[in-house]
Motif scaffolding. Structure first.
Motif, PDB file in Angstrom:
ATOM      1  N   LYS A 143       0.826  -1.235   0.000  1.00 41.48           N
ATOM      2  CA  LYS A 143       0.000   0.000   0.000  1.00 41.48           C
ATOM      3  C   LYS A 143       0.852   1.273   0.000  1.00 41.48           C
ATOM      4  N   VAL A 144       1.879   1.292  -0.809  1.00 41.60           N
ATOM      5  CA  VAL A 144       2.713   2.494  -0.917  1.00 41.60           C
ATOM      6  C   VAL A 144       2.021   3.480  -1.854  1.00 41.60           C
ATOM      7  N   ARG A 145       1.927   4.725  -1.427  1.00 43.76           N
ATOM      8  CA  ARG A 145       1.336   5.749  -2.285  1.00 43.76           C
ATOM      9  C   ARG A 145       2.394   6.786  -2.631  1.00 43.76           C
ATOM     10  N   THR A 146       2.425   7.177  -3.891  1.00 48.58           N
ATOM     11  CA  THR A 146       3.422   8.161  -4.327  1.00 48.58           C
ATOM     12  C   THR A 146       2.813   9.556  -4.303  1.00 48.58           C
ATOM     13  N   ILE A 147       3.701  10.548  -4.273  1.00 54.32           N
ATOM     14  CA  ILE A 147       3.240  11.932  -4.259  1.00 54.32           C
ATOM     15  C   ILE A 147       2.468  12.255  -5.545  1.00 54.32           C
ATOM     16  N   GLN A 148       2.923  11.675  -6.662  1.00 50.64           N
ATOM     17  CA  GLN A 148       2.322  12.021  -7.953  1.00 50.64           C
ATOM     18  C   GLN A 148       0.950  11.394  -8.143  1.00 50.64           C
ATOM     19  N   ASN A 149       0.760  10.199  -7.580  1.00 51.58           N
ATOM     20  CA  ASN A 149      -0.520   9.521  -7.768  1.00 51.58           C
ATOM     21  C   ASN A 149      -1.090   9.094  -6.421  1.00 51.58           C
ATOM     22  N   PRO A 150      -1.435  10.082  -5.591  1.00 52.50           N
ATOM     23  CA  PRO A 150      -1.822   9.755  -4.220  1.00 52.50           C
ATOM     24  C   PRO A 150      -3.098   8.916  -4.124  1.00 52.50           C
ATOM     25  N   LYS A 151      -3.829   8.844  -5.227  1.00 51.68           N
ATOM     26  CA  LYS A 151      -5.103   8.134  -5.134  1.00 51.68           C
ATOM     27  C   LYS A 151      -4.923   6.620  -5.115  1.00 51.68           C
ATOM     28  N   THR A 202       8.000   5.423 -13.456  1.00 56.07           N
ATOM     29  CA  THR A 202       9.230   6.031 -12.951  1.00 56.07           C
ATOM     30  C   THR A 202       9.021   6.562 -11.536  1.00 56.07           C
ATOM     31  N   GLU A 203       7.876   7.200 -11.329  1.00 57.13           N
ATOM     32  CA  GLU A 203       7.582   7.755 -10.014  1.00 57.13           C
ATOM     33  C   GLU A 203       7.537   6.650  -8.966  1.00 57.13           C
ATOM     34  N   MET A 204       7.001   5.490  -9.347  1.00 53.42           N
ATOM     35  CA  MET A 204       6.950   4.377  -8.412  1.00 53.42           C
ATOM     36  C   MET A 204       8.365   3.941  -8.019  1.00 53.42           C
ATOM     37  N   LEU A 205       9.229   3.739  -9.025  1.00 53.18           N
ATOM     38  CA  LEU A 205      10.603   3.317  -8.726  1.00 53.18           C
ATOM     39  C   LEU A 205      11.301   4.349  -7.852  1.00 53.18           C
ATOM     40  N   GLN A 206      11.130   5.625  -8.184  1.00 49.94           N
ATOM     41  CA  GLN A 206      11.824   6.662  -7.427  1.00 49.94           C
ATOM     42  C   GLN A 206      11.339   6.712  -5.989  1.00 49.94           C
ATOM     43  N   PRO A 229       9.894  10.829  -1.010  1.00 48.26           N
ATOM     44  CA  PRO A 229       9.313  10.042   0.078  1.00 48.26           C
ATOM     45  C   PRO A 229       7.928   9.523  -0.299  1.00 48.26           C
ATOM     46  N   ALA A 230       7.605   8.314   0.171  1.00 54.93           N
ATOM     47  CA  ALA A 230       6.263   7.781  -0.024  1.00 54.93           C
ATOM     48  C   ALA A 230       5.313   8.488   0.931  1.00 54.93           C
ATOM     49  N   LEU A 231       4.055   8.628   0.525  1.00 53.91           N
ATOM     50  CA  LEU A 231       3.079   9.267   1.402  1.00 53.91           C
ATOM     51  C   LEU A 231       2.763   8.347   2.576  1.00 53.91           C
ATOM     52  N   ASP A 232       2.524   7.072   2.276  1.00 48.98           N
ATOM     53  CA  ASP A 232       2.391   6.082   3.343  1.00 48.98           C
ATOM     54  C   ASP A 232       2.592   4.696   2.747  1.00 48.98           C
ATOM     55  N   GLY A 233       2.297   3.686   3.538  1.00 46.79           N
ATOM     56  CA  GLY A 233       2.545   2.331   3.088  1.00 46.79           C
ATOM     57  C   GLY A 233       3.823   1.805   3.714  1.00 46.79           C
ATOM     58  N   SER A 234       4.132   0.543   3.445  1.00 48.98           N
ATOM     59  CA  SER A 234       5.318  -0.038   4.071  1.00 48.98           C
ATOM     60  C   SER A 234       6.040  -0.947   3.089  1.00 48.98           C
ATOM     61  N   MET A 293       0.755  -0.839 -15.283  1.00 48.54           N
ATOM     62  CA  MET A 293       0.207   0.355 -14.635  1.00 48.54           C
ATOM     63  C   MET A 293      -0.567   1.198 -15.632  1.00 48.54           C
ATOM     64  N   HIS A 294      -1.586   1.853 -15.103  1.00 50.95           N
ATOM     65  CA  HIS A 294      -2.366   2.772 -15.923  1.00 50.95           C
ATOM     66  C   HIS A 294      -2.749   3.961 -15.054  1.00 50.95           C
ATOM     67  N   GLU A 295      -2.288   5.126 -15.419  1.00 53.48           N
ATOM     68  CA  GLU A 295      -2.583   6.355 -14.696  1.00 53.48           C
ATOM     69  C   GLU A 295      -2.373   6.217 -13.189  1.00 53.48           C
ATOM     70  N   GLY A 296      -1.217   5.704 -12.828  1.00 56.78           N
ATOM     71  CA  GLY A 296      -0.849   5.650 -11.424  1.00 56.78           C
ATOM     72  C   GLY A 296      -1.355   4.439 -10.684  1.00 56.78           C
ATOM     73  N   LYS A 297      -2.123   3.599 -11.359  1.00 60.32           N
ATOM     74  CA  LYS A 297      -2.727   2.458 -10.687  1.00 60.32           C
ATOM     75  C   LYS A 297      -2.142   1.170 -11.244  1.00 60.32           C
ATOM     76  N   LEU A 298      -1.950   0.179 -10.360  1.00 61.91           N
ATOM     77  CA  LEU A 298      -1.564  -1.137 -10.847  1.00 61.91           C
ATOM     78  C   LEU A 298      -2.817  -1.818 -11.361  1.00 61.91           C
ATOM     79  N   THR A 299      -2.882  -2.042 -12.652  1.00 66.17           N
ATOM     80  CA  THR A 299      -4.123  -2.609 -13.191  1.00 66.17           C
ATOM     81  C   THR A 299      -4.056  -4.115 -13.336  1.00 66.17           C
ATOM     82  N   GLY A 300      -2.895  -4.709 -13.183  1.00 70.40           N
ATOM     83  CA  GLY A 300      -2.892  -6.163 -13.250  1.00 70.40           C
ATOM     84  C   GLY A 300      -1.516  -6.783 -13.302  1.00 70.40           C
ATOM     85  N   THR A 301      -1.499  -8.090 -13.146  1.00 72.74           N
ATOM     86  CA  THR A 301      -0.272  -8.876 -13.252  1.00 72.74           C
ATOM     87  C   THR A 301      -0.461  -9.899 -14.352  1.00 72.74           C
TER      88      THR A 301
END
Lengths: 520, 329
Positions: free
Chosen positions: A279-287, A311-315, A322-327, A486-494
């Motif tokens: 549940k890590v949230r990035t600054i760019q895609n906080p949703k 890229t934002e996820m990797l960074q 910094p991540a907004l939250d998550g572990s 990923m699609h627009e900041g969301k993991l859409t599948g594996t």
């Protein structure tokens, strides 16, 4: 329609007594050193028409648009405006013919006011001084045409992104644009702003302005386009008319191609979970909270379209932002990563997307770059350990077959592929447990690509967990044991290795279909 | 090492020319003063070199010299503070100024130019304030302490009254050796050079870039503080409105002449010392050579620095294009 059809549905335009097409592109090619970006593309456009141009990353959309807008010149072929051949030497030439390009990143001087931006470079003058009254008056009329209710005196940086986009359109109208090219105009707009933009686009089309609309968002294309031209690998892949623009049709044309099997991946056994992201949230895609796992020895690809937040996820995982939250857990131990320093201490490594800006100190020697991350570990009470630095650097140069006269050569004089190997070497010297790679083969030649693929495989065999972002479909499908999309900041599948096809990836990358994340 | 040959050549030429043009140049007394001034300016130039290597700038050096240089005698003579305490105050203050500069620049992301420009104005203003704009000095006291500034060490076979090596020269030697070891032999020096070239890449490599930049500003302010102490010990008295004026520019110019690029990431300590010596010989030449009017000093120095950096840039471009061509083969 058959799946194998390469050139399906490419129709010839009506050859009647109608006036010539407003814009026509015939067999245009464009080469860059090492790549043929366009291999003979056709395109045509009538006044008042909304044409969408779609394709995968690297299909040649941007290159084509830059040629139409006079940013770049084409090699062969022909571009016709009103039936007459043109060859633009610069953006002004395109303006003269009424063609304006609105870039994905807006090009406004946001410290100036609205009127100044609309007339930038073409300011009306009176006795040598700016004719502010006229600029204000005329700006107002252009702002009316795009339905924007802001004062011409307003400073652009005070406006929302959506309004700034409208200013760009108003600016295009002020040069009498008859063809408006829009490159991913909605990528940073809200839902409401997008609707506003669509209204303006449809209104302009009804007033005979032709629109070329480039987007990865197929639902938008469906809503807006009279016609869709699909590009693939620098070539026309087909054309769809309004009633045919279903999602499936578009995806099929975008991908339909055989994967050349030059990645010979042996099935590998994977170890325990090396990295767990919860549940890590990035600054760019906080949703969107991101959760997934990678096992040691596993190569996981991250697919998605440009701007999907990869890229934002990797960074974020690497602590650059910094991540907004998550572990996060590394090999079962919970870790806190708020800086690259902490990431490195926990056995993570990142080969960044922009190797010249983020990966290398160009003015320093190969050896000094190679040791930059490991100096802290190899220090001798704060002093440099020259012997060890030299040993590691020579070992890496030999192991990775880096072509350089000596490891004292400044890296700025190396080729892109060799530079990338230096970045990789810097991290391999740290013996990471988890390796993040962001577009590891961008802009490097085929030979170096192969070397990097082999290296990835070797590292995986040694038990390193690898997470790599790539915009090259072949690479994702060829290299991944498993891919997350990923699609627009969301993991859409594996997608597991046996489920990986261009179509399955594209479905998830364009956000039409969601598939639960699995970690097996 | 190759980089310092150019500046060394220019220094030698200017030195010889001056010796030819002025008979008083090579006199023992003039040499003594020349070595002394080079030592004092060398120390502050080495300090600013660290900041320039991080691609920063410190304009407050002259005012720090004023603050510490006037502050020390003010504490000792006017406030009758005991010597150890006065030294403790002066040292702490210098380090603190550097720390504040560094923190403002890294954490608040203020521009180095702005932060240290404000320092330039503030520290001199503060000094003029607490001294009441009165001349500060040691008078007849503290002659043991003043030995550090005015003392001389005899050269075997030469009477000390004729010529002795000024004590500050040994301080410069010490500072230069330590700075050189720090910059070239420790990982921190490497970090400074790397982040000066590309801060982002350094950060991505796990270097605490903020901490290193703060350290550079602390070193710079500390060297300025040491310079302040030495200048006042040498001069015995100074006016707050005058002491240290323009010294930051001499220091920056010497560092640039010595091969530090204001773009960051480049510089050698030996180059900076030679750069300082060149500046001082130039000033000396203008004073001594009769047909050069003294009041055009700034014009001469400015022209020489400009010529130096232009030549440096031209050489760099030629060698860069040569190397690029070589690696293409």
């Amino acid at each position: 329609m058959s799946d194998s059809g390469q050139q399906q549905g490419l129709r010839t335009p009506e050859q009647s007594a109608e006036p010539p097409d407003l814009l026509r592109v015939c067999g245009v090619t464009k080469s860059f050193p090492g790549v043929k970006a366009l291999k003979g593309v056709d395109l045509h456009l009538k006044a008042g028409e909304i044409l969408a141009v779609i394709g995968e990353n690297g299909a040649g959309k941007s290159t084509l648009m830059k040629i139409l807008a006079g940013v770049q010149e084409y090699d062969e072929g022909e571009v016709l405006v009103d039936g007459l051949t043109v060859r633009f030497k610069g953006v002004e030439d395109a303006f003269d013919k009424g063609i304006a390009l609105i870039h994905q990143e807006l090009n406004l001087a946001d410290n100036l006011d609205v009127a100044a931006n609309i007339f930038l470079g073409r300011e009306p003058r009176k006795a040598g001084l700016l004719d502010k009254a006229r600029m204000r008056r005329e700006s107002s009329s252009f702002l009316d045409r795009v339905g924007l209710k802001v004062s011409p005196d307003q400073i652009v940086s005070d406006l929302t992104i959506g309004h700034q986009q409208m200013i760009e359109i108003a600016k295009a109208l002020s040069v009498d644009a008859r063809v408006l090219i829009m490159d991913e105009p909605t990528s940073s707009l809200s839902q409401h702003e997008t609707e506003q933009l669509f209204k303006v686009i449809k209104d302009l089309a009804s007033k005979n302005v032709a629109i070329v609309y480039i987007s990865h968002r197929l639902s938008e294309v469906r809503e807006l386009a009279d016609r869709v031209t699909v590009l693939r690998d620098g070539d026309n892949a087909g054309e769809l008319f309004r009633q045919e623009t279903t999602h499936d049709n578009m995806v099929r044309l975008m991908v339909g191609r055989d994967i050349s099997k030059y990645y010979a991946l042996e099935p590998r056994s994977h170890g325990a979970v090396a990295l767990k992201v919860d549940k890590v949230r990035t600054i760019q895609n906080p949703k969107h909270a991101l959760s997934f796992e990678i096992k040691s020895g596993e190569i996981v690809g991250v697919a998605g379209l440009v701007g999907a937040g990869r890229t934002e996820m990797l960074q974020t995982l690497f602590g650059v932002m910094p991540a907004l939250d998550g572990s996060m857990e590394v090999q079962g131990h919970s870790v806190v990563i708020r800086s690259p320093i902490q990431a490195i201490q926990n056995g993570l490594a990142l080969v960044p997307e922009d190797r010249k800006q983020q990966g290398l100190v160009l003015e320093m020697a190969v050896r000094e770059n190679m040791s930059l991350a490991s100096l802290g570990r190899d220090q001798n009470k704060g002093f440099l350990n020259h012997r060890r630095e030299q040993d590691i650097s020579r070992e890496m140069v030999a192991e990775m077959k880096i072509k350089t006269p000596s490891d004292l050569q400044e890296v700025q004089y190396l080729s892109g592929g060799n530079q990338q190997k230096v970045v990789l070497g810097k991290w391999l010297a740290m013996k990471p447990r988890v390796l993040f790679l962001d577009e590891p083969t961008r802009g490097i030649d085929v030979g170096a690509k192969q070397d990097i693929y082999k290296l990835m495989e070797k590292l995986a065999e040694e038990g390193v967990a690898i997470l790599f972002v790539s915009s090259e479909m072949e690479e994702i499908i060829g290299m991944s044991d498993r891919a997350i999309v990923m699609h627009e900041g969301k993991l859409t599948g594996t997608l597991m290795r046996d489920e990986l096809t261009e179509e399955s990836v594209m479905q998830l990358a364009t956000g039409t279909q969601a598939k639960p994340i699995s970690n097996n | 090492m190759k980089k310092i040959y150019g500046i060394l050549g220019v220094f030698t030429v200017v030195f010889i020319l001056t010796a030819i043009m002025s008979p008083s140049f090579l006199t023992p007394y003039n040499m003594e003063r020349l070595i002394l001034r080079t030592s004092l300016f060398g120390i502050i130039s080495i300090g600013v070199a660290f900041v320039i290597i991080t691609s920063g700038i410190d304009l407050s050096i002259g005012s720090i010299i004023c603050l510490i240089g006037c502050g020390l005698p003010w504490l000792l003579v006017k406030m009758t503070v005991p010597l150890p305490l006065a030294i403790l105050i002066v040292v702490t203050l210098s380090l603190l100024i550097g720390l504040v500069h560094g923190v403002l620049i890294t954490k608040l992301k203020l521009q180095p130019f702005v932060v240290t420009l404000c320092g330039l104005l503030m520290y001199r203003g503060i000094t003029r304030g607490f001294t009441g704009d009165q001349t500060q000095g040691f008078g007849k006291f503290f002659s043991e302490l003043r030995w550090i500034g005015v003392g001389k060490v005899a050269v075997p076979g030469v009477p000390i009254d004729t010529f002795g090596i000024p004590v500050p020269f040994f301080l410069l030697l010490m500072v230069a050796i330590l700075a050189s070891i720090f910059l070239n032999r420790t990982i921190y020096g490497r970090y400074l050079l790397a982040l000066g070239c590309n801060e982002q890449a350094a950060r991505y490599s796990g270097i605490n870039t903020d901490r290193m930049i703060i350290l550079a500003y602390i070193i710079c302010a500390a060297m300025a503080g040491l310079g302040g102490v030495l200048f006042i010990l040498d001069g015995n008295s100074a006016q707050p409105v005058v002491l240290g004026n323009f010294y930051e520019l001499y220091a920056i110019a010497a560092a640039v002449l010595g091969g530090c690029s204001l773009r960051g990431g480049q510089g050698t300590i030996i180059g900076v010392v030679i750069g300082t010596a060149l500046m001082q010989v130039l000033r000396n030449m203008i004073t001594l050579v009769d047909w050069i009017p003294t009041h055009i000093e700034y014009a001469v120095i400015g022209a020489v620095i400009l010529a130096g950096v232009v030549a440096d840039e031209v050489v760099k471009r030629i060698s860069a294009s040569r190397r690029a061509a070589a690696s293409r083969l």
